[in-house]
Design an enzyme around this catalytic site. Structure first.
Site, short mmCIF file in Angstrom:
data_model
loop_
_atom_site.label_atom_id
_atom_site.label_comp_id
_atom_site.label_asym_id
_atom_site.label_seq_id
_atom_site.Cartn_x
_atom_site.Cartn_y
_atom_site.Cartn_z
N LYS A 63 41.51 48.50 39.35
CA LYS A 63 40.55 49.10 40.28
C LYS A 63 40.09 50.45 39.77
O LYS A 63 40.94 51.25 39.38
CB LYS A 63 41.23 49.26 41.63
N LYS A 88 45.16 51.66 39.00
CA LYS A 88 44.14 52.23 39.87
C LYS A 88 43.77 53.61 39.33
O LYS A 88 44.64 54.47 39.16
CB LYS A 88 44.67 52.34 41.29
C1 PBG Z 1 43.66 53.98 49.64
C2 PBG Z 1 42.55 53.21 49.04
C3 PBG Z 1 41.32 53.66 48.48
C4 PBG Z 1 40.59 52.51 48.17
C5 PBG Z 1 41.38 51.41 48.50
N1 PBG Z 1 42.58 51.86 49.01
C6 PBG Z 1 40.78 55.02 48.34
C7 PBG Z 1 41.38 56.00 47.46
O1 PBG Z 1 42.31 55.74 46.69
O2 PBG Z 1 40.93 57.13 47.56
C8 PBG Z 1 39.19 52.48 47.63
C9 PBG Z 1 38.40 51.26 47.92
C10 PBG Z 1 36.94 51.37 47.66
O3 PBG Z 1 36.41 52.40 47.20
O4 PBG Z 1 36.25 50.39 47.96
N2 PBG Z 1 44.45 54.72 48.81
#
Ligand code: PBG
Length: 324
Positions: free
Chosen positions: A250, A197
């Site tokens: 992601k 991520k």
């Molecule tokens: C929580 C999380 C996030 C997303 C999914 N889980 C946000 C982040 O890490 O700031 C993002 C999902 C999206 O942008 O659709 N940590």
């Protein structure tokens, strides 16, 4: 006799729709999609997220009506995010057995026993400062946050979640969550880890939807640096070794090369998250008449699958399933 052409006629198989369909290499199906939902406290709430037309903050009592058409279209799984009534420094809402997500899980499992309910497991929606873990002297601490994530995971599994999806990017969280689940007897609850991520600007609209923008600083000390791909493979390898059953890359669209590299290296199920900013760009351009929104959506989802994702987390899930 005419001379043979010195080139190949690749267009032969493109001349008729049926021929194109016969040789098509990638096909999307509704059961590729995981549909994310944002649950809020209160009742009778269905509030559209400004930067994400078609995506709503929903109270628990309005969830089933949102999920019904998805199930009818063949979508098998949803991903739940919770926005708690109140936030604190210890993210207590995340592991409250009667917290917002735990209640949403129970409600969905009661109404749709066959639906796969995935619980996003992070602290950022529950901390007063919006960080994914505890903060000490300005540092987002790892190990104590991981202990809380394991508690949150257990409470989600005990509420009935079918899959736990840790999205924090702290070290050791998959191992800790696996151990905690096993200790509580949840040995068959799989972990879908947000393994690679990135610290991405494409989460902007999500943070409005989940009210989880950090009050200070950013997430670069735990989420990955966008230029790196070999590091993504190390992250994924680590999560698999710690017990992840499905791994995720992601965001998806700007990281298709990462999905491809992961697909080639690992044989475990792979997911790509078509994140909020990717969705918002398509919607905004389509609303302006600058792009064909439906075609852009299908082209993007197809690309994520073609790159190697088995599963796609997408806010487009219902719209896309309708076109299939
Ligand atoms: C929580 C999380 C996030 C997303 C999914 N889980 C946000 C982040 O890490 O700031 C993002 C999902 C999206 O942008 O659709 N940590």
């Amino acid at each position: 006799m005419a001379e043979l052409p010195s080139f190949r006629r690749l267009r032969r198989l493109r001349m008729k729709p049926a021929l194109r369909e016969m040789v098509r290499e990638t096909a999307l199906a509704p059961d590729d999609f995981i549909y994310p939902l944002f649950v809020v406290p209160g009742s009778n709430i269905r509030r559209e997220v400004a930067a994400m037309p078609g995506v709503f903050n929903l109270s628990v009592d309005r969830l089933a009506a949102e999920v019904e058409p998805a199930v009818a279209l063949g979508i098998r799984a949803v991903l739940l995010f919770g926005i708690p009534e109140s936030k604190d420094e210890h993210a207590s809402g995340a592991y409250d057995p009667n917290g917002i997500v735990q209640r949403a899980i129970r409600e969905l499992k009661r109404r749709f026993p066959e639906l796969i309910v995935i619980a996003d497991c992070c602290l950022c929606e529950y901390t007063s400062h919006g960080h994914c873990g505890l903060v000490r002297d300005g540092v987002i601490v790892n190990d104590e946050s991981v202990a809380l994530l394991a508690r949150a995971a257990v409470s989600q599994a005990e509420a009935g979640a079918d899959i736990i999806a840790p999205s924090d990017m702290f070290d050791g969280r998959v191992a800790a969550i696996r151990a905690a689940l096993d200790q509580r007897g949840c040995i068959y609850t799989p972990i879908l880890s947000y393994a690679a991520k990135y610290a991405s600007c494409f989460y902007g609209p999500f943070r409005e939807a989940a009210q989880s923008a950090p009050a200070f600083g950013d997430r670069r000390s735990h989420q990955m640096d966008p230029p790196n791909v070999r590091e993504a493979l190390r992250e994924i390898e680590t999560d698999i070794a710690e017990g992840a059953d499905i791994v995720m890359v992601k965001p998806a669209l700007a990281y298709l090369d990462v999905i491809r590299a992961a697909r080639e290296r690992f044989d475990i199920p792979l997911a790509g998250y078509n994140v909020s900013g990717e969705y918002a760009m398509v919607k905004a351009a389509a609303a302006n008449g600058w792009i064909d929104g439906e075609r852009a959506m299908m082209e993007i989802l197809t690309a994520i699958k073609r790159a190697g994702a088995d599963l796609i987390l997408t806010y487009h899930a219902v719209e896309a399933a309708r076109l299939l």
